[in-house]
Design a protein around this motif. Structure first.
Motif, PDB file in Angstrom:
ATOM      1  N   LYS A  21       0.977  -1.190   0.206  1.00 37.09           N
ATOM      2  CA  LYS A  21       0.070  -0.136  -0.179  1.00 37.09           C
ATOM      3  C   LYS A  21       0.993   1.359   0.166  1.00 37.09           C
ATOM      4  CE  LYS A  21      -4.175  -1.976   2.123  1.00 37.09           C
ATOM      5  NZ  LYS A  21      -4.993  -2.627   3.531  1.00 37.09           N
ATOM      6  N   CYS A  29       0.904   2.067   4.476  1.00 37.27           N
ATOM      7  CA  CYS A  29       0.559   1.423   5.732  1.00 37.27           C
ATOM      8  C   CYS A  29       1.829   1.222   6.604  1.00 37.27           C
ATOM      9  CB  CYS A  29      -0.364   0.239   5.075  1.00 37.27           C
ATOM     10  SG  CYS A  29      -0.288  -0.976   6.022  1.00 37.27           S
ATOM     11  N   PHE A  31       2.198  -1.838   7.909  1.00 35.52           N
ATOM     12  CA  PHE A  31       2.928  -3.428   7.563  1.00 35.52           C
ATOM     13  C   PHE A  31       3.512  -2.753   6.015  1.00 35.52           C
ATOM     14  CE2 PHE A  31      -0.821  -4.074  10.118  1.00 35.52           C
ATOM     15  CZ  PHE A  31      -0.791  -4.291  10.792  1.00 35.52           C
ATOM     16  N   ASP A  84       5.339  -9.347   8.601  1.00 39.92           N
ATOM     17  CA  ASP A  84       5.551 -10.809   9.928  1.00 39.92           C
ATOM     18  C   ASP A  84       6.779 -11.397   9.407  1.00 39.92           C
ATOM     19  OD1 ASP A  84       3.454  -9.581  11.700  1.00 39.92           O
ATOM     20  OD2 ASP A  84       2.389 -10.970  10.820  1.00 39.92           O
TER      21      ASP A  84
END
Lengths: 107, 92
Positions: A21, A29, A31, A84
């Motif tokens: 994004k 974003c 993440f 992650d």
């Protein structure tokens, strides 16, 4: 071109590519931002696709590799995971090795 | 039980599918509210899960197991999960 073919083209032509994004320079974003930073820290070029700027890819990427969220990071044509997993692999030193191996293979 | 219905929903789904030996779920939605990427309205959650089912599985396999357990909720209630999935032999 069919959207799945467009996605496949990105995954196959780039040794390393992140669907995110925003962009690495202007992530939208947290993440996506952290995953792109980890890739940058590996010291090799990588491709990126801003899914917010391509609604068709945004809609269809989750079906491509059956992974529901963004970002998605592909190395050597294969999904390695999202934020992650990318960070875990980076911290263990594995990510850098994978990125370097993918570049060697593509060279 | 938490009084957060989405946390309870996640807990129920993960408990049913993976029988975790430990499971922590944190609703992190407030930290992401309003940013452009979160426009869909789904929540952000942090999940730390330890389950015997993860033994011998790669990171991506473990995450896929968590997503599979969540099913359709990934398209509706959940915008993003931050997942830390460990096997009992690795839990620190």
């Amino acid at each position: 071109m069919d959207v799945m073919d467009r996605i496949r083209e990105q995954v196959e032509k780039n040794p390393v590519v992140i669907f995110m994004k925003g962009t690495p320079q202007l992530p939208q974003c947290g993440f996506s931002s952290r995953a792109a930073q980890a890739l940058q820290a590996c010291g090799k070029d990588f491709g990126y696709v801003n899914v917010l700027a391509d609604p068709e890819i945004f809609e269809n990427l989750p079906r491509f590799a059956n992974w529901p969220t963004f970002p998605q990071i592909y190395i050597n044509g294969e999904l390695i995971g999202g934020c992650d997993i990318t960070l875990e692999l980076f911290q263990s030193g594995e990510l850098k090795k994978m990125v370097e191996a993918a570049h060697e293979k593509a060279a | 039980m938490s009084d957060n219905p989405r946390v309870n929903m996640i807990r129920e789904k993960l408990t049913a599918a993976l029988s975790p030996v430990s499971l922590d779920i944190e609703d992190d939605s407030h930290r992401h509210a309003g940013h452009a990427g979160a426009a869909g309205g789904g929540g952000h959650f942090n999940v730390a899960i330890t389950a015997a089912a993860f033994e011998g599985k790669s990171l991506i396999e473990r995450h896929r197991m968590v997503y599979a357990a969540m099913g359709d909720a990934m398209q509706t209630d959940i915008h993003a999960l931050s997942i830390r999935a460990t096997a009992p032999s690795e839990a620190g």
